[in-house]
Design a protein around this motif. Structure first.
Motif, PDB file in Angstrom:
ATOM      1  N   THR A   1      18.406  39.666  24.238  1.00  0.00           N
ATOM      2  CA  THR A   1      19.104  40.930  24.624  1.00  0.00           C
ATOM      3  C   THR A   1      19.460  41.025  26.036  1.00  0.00           C
ATOM      4  N   ALA A   2      18.370  40.562  26.903  1.00  0.00           N
ATOM      5  CA  ALA A   2      18.430  40.775  28.364  1.00  0.00           C
ATOM      6  C   ALA A   2      19.789  40.116  28.936  1.00  0.00           C
ATOM      7  N   VAL A   3      19.761  38.759  28.213  1.00  0.00           N
ATOM      8  CA  VAL A   3      20.959  38.036  28.829  1.00  0.00           C
ATOM      9  C   VAL A   3      22.448  38.519  28.128  1.00  0.00           C
ATOM     10  N   CYS A   4      22.284  39.118  27.085  1.00  0.00           N
ATOM     11  CA  CYS A   4      23.513  39.723  26.627  1.00  0.00           C
ATOM     12  C   CYS A   4      24.096  40.831  27.459  1.00  0.00           C
ATOM     13  N   VAL A   5      23.087  41.462  27.755  1.00  0.00           N
ATOM     14  CA  VAL A   5      23.297  42.888  28.509  1.00  0.00           C
ATOM     15  C   VAL A   5      24.263  42.348  30.001  1.00  0.00           C
ATOM     16  N   GLY A   6      23.727  41.309  30.609  1.00  0.00           N
ATOM     17  CA  GLY A   6      24.346  40.912  31.584  1.00  0.00           C
ATOM     18  C   GLY A   6      25.808  40.398  31.222  1.00  0.00           C
ATOM     19  N   LEU A   7      26.229  39.591  30.215  1.00  0.00           N
ATOM     20  CA  LEU A   7      27.293  39.419  29.738  1.00  0.00           C
ATOM     21  C   LEU A   7      28.111  40.575  29.429  1.00  0.00           C
ATOM     22  N   ILE A   8      27.703  41.565  28.844  1.00  0.00           N
ATOM     23  CA  ILE A   8      28.365  42.798  28.579  1.00  0.00           C
ATOM     24  C   ILE A   8      28.909  43.451  29.815  1.00  0.00           C
ATOM     25  N   ASN A   9      28.093  43.536  30.479  1.00  0.00           N
ATOM     26  CA  ASN A   9      28.704  44.151  31.851  1.00  0.00           C
ATOM     27  C   ASN A   9      29.712  43.559  32.473  1.00  0.00           C
TER      28      ASN A   9
ATOM     29  N   THR B   1      40.023  50.156  30.803  1.00  0.00           N
ATOM     30  CA  THR B   1      40.056  48.658  30.685  1.00  0.00           C
ATOM     31  C   THR B   1      38.541  48.108  30.468  1.00  0.00           C
ATOM     32  N   VAL B   2      37.795  48.489  31.568  1.00  0.00           N
ATOM     33  CA  VAL B   2      36.523  48.088  31.590  1.00  0.00           C
ATOM     34  C   VAL B   2      35.680  48.586  30.364  1.00  0.00           C
ATOM     35  N   PHE B   3      36.065  50.026  29.799  1.00  0.00           N
ATOM     36  CA  PHE B   3      35.396  50.341  28.638  1.00  0.00           C
ATOM     37  C   PHE B   3      35.570  49.455  27.382  1.00  0.00           C
ATOM     38  N   ILE B   4      37.018  49.188  27.134  1.00  0.00           N
ATOM     39  CA  ILE B   4      37.364  48.363  26.036  1.00  0.00           C
ATOM     40  C   ILE B   4      36.660  46.950  25.829  1.00  0.00           C
ATOM     41  N   VAL B   5      36.636  46.259  27.318  1.00  0.00           N
ATOM     42  CA  VAL B   5      36.164  45.047  27.290  1.00  0.00           C
ATOM     43  C   VAL B   5      34.509  44.936  27.164  1.00  0.00           C
ATOM     44  N   ASN B   6      33.963  45.769  27.774  1.00  0.00           N
ATOM     45  CA  ASN B   6      32.346  46.145  27.451  1.00  0.00           C
ATOM     46  C   ASN B   6      32.056  46.289  25.983  1.00  0.00           C
ATOM     47  N   PHE B   7      32.734  46.968  25.348  1.00  0.00           N
ATOM     48  CA  PHE B   7      32.686  47.313  23.887  1.00  0.00           C
ATOM     49  C   PHE B   7      32.734  46.060  23.094  1.00  0.00           C
ATOM     50  N   ALA B   8      33.999  45.565  23.159  1.00  0.00           N
ATOM     51  CA  ALA B   8      34.574  44.494  22.393  1.00  0.00           C
ATOM     52  C   ALA B   8      33.347  43.196  22.586  1.00  0.00           C
ATOM     53  N   VAL B   9      33.043  42.937  23.928  1.00  0.00           N
ATOM     54  CA  VAL B   9      31.905  41.789  24.064  1.00  0.00           C
ATOM     55  C   VAL B   9      30.653  42.092  23.310  1.00  0.00           C
ATOM     56  N   SER B  10      30.298  43.461  23.636  1.00  0.00           N
ATOM     57  CA  SER B  10      28.980  43.908  22.919  1.00  0.00           C
ATOM     58  C   SER B  10      29.163  43.433  21.356  1.00  0.00           C
ATOM     59  N   VAL B  11      30.193  43.877  20.688  1.00  0.00           N
ATOM     60  CA  VAL B  11      30.155  43.462  19.267  1.00  0.00           C
ATOM     61  C   VAL B  11      30.043  42.121  18.880  1.00  0.00           C
ATOM     62  N   LEU B  12      30.941  41.331  19.817  1.00  0.00           N
ATOM     63  CA  LEU B  12      30.890  39.710  19.561  1.00  0.00           C
ATOM     64  C   LEU B  12      29.562  39.436  19.850  1.00  0.00           C
ATOM     65  N   LEU B  13      28.687  39.772  21.059  1.00  0.00           N
ATOM     66  CA  LEU B  13      27.427  39.401  21.034  1.00  0.00           C
ATOM     67  C   LEU B  13      26.504  39.454  20.136  1.00  0.00           C
TER      68      LEU B  13
END
Length: 483
Positions: free
Chosen positions: A53-61, A81-93
Motif C-alpha cells: 500500500t505504501a508503494v501505491c500511495v506514491g503512485l496515486i499522488n 485535473t489532479v483530483f480526477i487523476v488521483n481517484f482514477a489511479v487509486s481505483v486502478l491500483l
C-alpha cells in the motif's frame, strides 16, 4: 525574511507542530494499548500489507500535490485535473492489488494475507479522495484546520482499534483502525474545504503539473520501495513475528523523527516557494531551519535510543525485547532524516526535480549494501551498515545546497556539530543507568529526570542559540494561548 512571511512561517510551524504532536500523542497511547493486546505476529502481518500500500500511495499522488503547492496561482482546472487523476489511479491500483493478493500470500506463506490485503487496500481509494483537499489547506498554510481534523480522526480510529482488539479481532483491529482513521480524516478535509470538484479535465494542467511532478513521483516511489524493501527482507528472510519487532522499533523512532520532518516539509516548502528567487533570504532561512531542527531531532532521537530498553519494557512489555535492541541504531539513522528532508526541499523549491530524481537513484544504489547485509548476515549488521550509508547519502543531498545557496556540507556540519555533541552527552549520561541492579520501573524515571536535568544544565550554561531561538518562538505563543 519579511514580517508577514515570518509570521506565516511561525504560525504554520506551531499549528503544524500541534497537529503532529496531537497525532503523535494519540497514536503513541493507542499503540501502547494495542501492543499489549496484540502479538508481534499481528504487527508483522499488517507490516507486510503496508509494503504494497505504501508503494501505491506514491503512485496515486504522482507528484501532483507537490507541483500544486509550488505553483503560485493554481486554478480550479488544476485542482480538478489532479483530483480526477488521483481517484482514477487509486481505483486502478486497488484492482491490481485485489487480483495479486493470492500471490502476496503465497510469497510470504500466510494465507490470511489474501483477505487482509484486499480489505486494508480500500484505504487507497479513501486516501486518494483526501489529497486535493489537504493540498488546498497546505497551500493556504492553514494548519489550524488540519489540527482539528487530526484530533477527531486520531481519537476516533484509536477508539475503534482498541475496541476491536479487546473483542478479539486480532490483526483486524489494526485494519479497522487504519480504515476508520482515513475515512474520518477524508470526510473532515472535505468539510473544512467546502470545495466541490467538477468533471472538467484539463490536458494543459496535466502536462504542466505532471511535467514537474513525475520526477517527484518517481523519486518518492524509489524512496518508498527502498524503505519497504527492508520490511520485505525481514518478513521474508526471517518471520512475520520478527518483522513485527522491527516495525515496532521503527514506529517508536518515527513518532519523533518522521513527525518533525513532516512539520518542517509541510511548512517550509509552501513558504519558501514564495522567496525562491531571493538566494540571500533562502540561505538565511535554510540555515536557521537546519540548526533549529537538528537541535531538536538529534537530542530527542539520541535520548530515545539511550532509554529504549527500559522504555519499551515498561510501556509494551518484555515480549518486545528485540524491538528495544533495534531501536537505538534506528534512532541514530532517524536523527538525520529532517536534515536530508531540508536539503531535498531546497531542490524542490528551486524546481530541480531532475536533480532530486538523480540523487534518489544514486542513493538507492548505495543502499543496496545494507539490504544485502540483512539478507546474508543479520538484522543488527544491516542497521549498522545503514548508518554508514545514510552518512554518505547526506553528503550527496547537501552537495547541491552548497552549489545553489553557498551553504556547503561542511558549513552545515559546523552548524549542527554542537547539537550532536549535546545529544551524545545526554545519551551517555542516561544509557548506563540501565545496568543498575534495579527494576526498569525505577530506572526509567531516573533516566528521564537525569536526561532532562543534563539538557537544561547544558543549555543554560552554554546559552546555545538554537535553544534560545526555540524559547523565543514557543514562550510568546504559550502566553497568547493562556489568555
Amino acid at each position: 525574511m519579511s514580517d508577514s512571511l515570518k509570521n506565516k512561517t511561525v504560525n504554520g510551524t506551531i499549528w503544524s507542530g500541534i497537529d503532529n504532536v496531537v497525532q503523535m500523542g494519540v497514536t503513541f497511547i493507542v499503540s501502547i494499548v494495542l501492543a499489549r493486546l496484540l502479538s508481534p505476529d499481528d504487527y508483522g502481518l499488517i507490516g507486510i500489507v503496508a509494503i504494497f500500500t505504501a508503494v501505491c500511495v506514491g503512485l496515486i499522488n504522482g507528484g501532483f500535490t507537490t507541483a500544486l503547492i509550488r505553483k503560485k496561482n493554481a486554478t480550479d482546472d488544476d485542482y480538478n485535473t489532479v483530483f480526477i487523476v488521483n481517484f482514477a489511479v487509486s481505483v486502478l491500483l486497488y484492482a491490481v492489488i485485489f487480483l495479486c493478493s493470492p500471490w502476496i500470500a503465497d510469497f510470504f506463506d500466510r494465507e490470511e494475507l489474501v483477505s487482509l490485503t484486499r480489505v486494508s487496500s480500500l484505504g487507497l481509494i479513501v486516501g486518494a479522495l483526501a489529497l486535493v483537499p489537504q493540498t488546498r489547506l497546505t497551500k493556504r498554510i492553514d494548519f489550524k484546520s488540519q489540527t482539528k481534523i487530526t484530533v477527531v480522526s486520531s481519537v476516533t480510529c484509536g477508539i475503534v482499534g482498541i475496541t476491536m482488539a479487546l473483542t478479539d479481532f486480532g490483526v483486524w483491529a489494526l485494519v479497522g483502525q487504519q480504515l476508520m482513521g482515513q475515512a474520518v480524516r477524508t470526510a473532515l478535509l472535505w468539510y473544512f474545504n467546502r470545495w466541490i470538484p467538477s468533471s472538467r479535465f484539463s490536458w494543459l494542467s496535466f502536462h504542466e503539473l505532471f511535467g514537474f511532478g513525475w520526477k517527484m513521483m518517481l523519486s518518492e516511489l524509489l524512496n518508498t520501495v527502498w524503505k519497504e524493501l527492508y520490511q520485505v527482507v525481514v518478513g521474508k528472510c526471517y518471520s512475520p513475528a520478527t518483522l513485527g519487532q522491527f516495525t515496532r522499533s521503527q514506529h517508536f523512532s518515527q513518532l519523533l523523527s518522521s513527525n518533525l520532518t513532516t512539520v518542517i516539509q509541510r511548512v517550509t516548502y509552501p513558504v519558501l516557494s514564495n522567496i525562491q528567487d531571493d538566494k540571500e533570504r533562502m540561505m538565511a532561512a535554510y540555515r536557521k531551519i537546519i540548526k533549529t531542527t537538528v537541535f531538536i531531532t538529534a537530542i530527542s532521537m539520541f535520548f530515545l535510543g539511550a532509554i529504549s530498553e527500559p522504555l519499551l519494557y515498561c510501556l509494551i512489555g518484555p515480549k518486545w525485547h528485540d524491538a528495544a535492541v533495534y531501536l537505538p541504531l534506528i534512532c541514530i539513522s532517524a536523527s538525520t532524516y529532517p536534515l536530508h528532508a531540508i536539503n531535498l526541499n531546497m531542490l524542490m523549491v528551486q524546481g530541480r526535480s531532475d536533480l532530486f530524481l538523480r540523487l534518489e537513484i544514486i542513493k538507492k544504489v548505495i543502499l543496496v549494501g545494507p539490504l544485502m547485509v540483512g539478507v546474508f548476515i543479520g538484522i543488527l549488521p544491516m542497521l549498522y551498515t545503514d548508518i554508514l550509508a545514510i552518512i554518505i547519502c547526506y553528503f550527496l543531498n547537501s552537495h547541491y545546497s552548497g552549489q545553489f545557496l553557498g551553504y556547503s556540507s561542511w558549513m552545515q556540519l559546523n552548524d549542527i556539530a554542537c547539537s550532536y555533541a549535546i545529544a551524545t552527552i545526554i545519551a551517555l549520561s542516561v544509557y548506563f543507568l540501565k545496568y543498575l541492579p534495579l527494576s526498569f520501573w525505577l530506572i526509567l524515571p531516573m533516566q528521564l529526570i537525569t536526561g532532562s536535568a543534563v539538557f537544561f544544565a547544558i543549555c543554560k550554561t552554554t546559552k546555545i542559540a538554537e535553544y534560545q531561538e526555540i524559547k523565543g518562538l514557543v514562550i510568546p505563543y504559550l502566553k497568547i494561548v493562556k489568555r
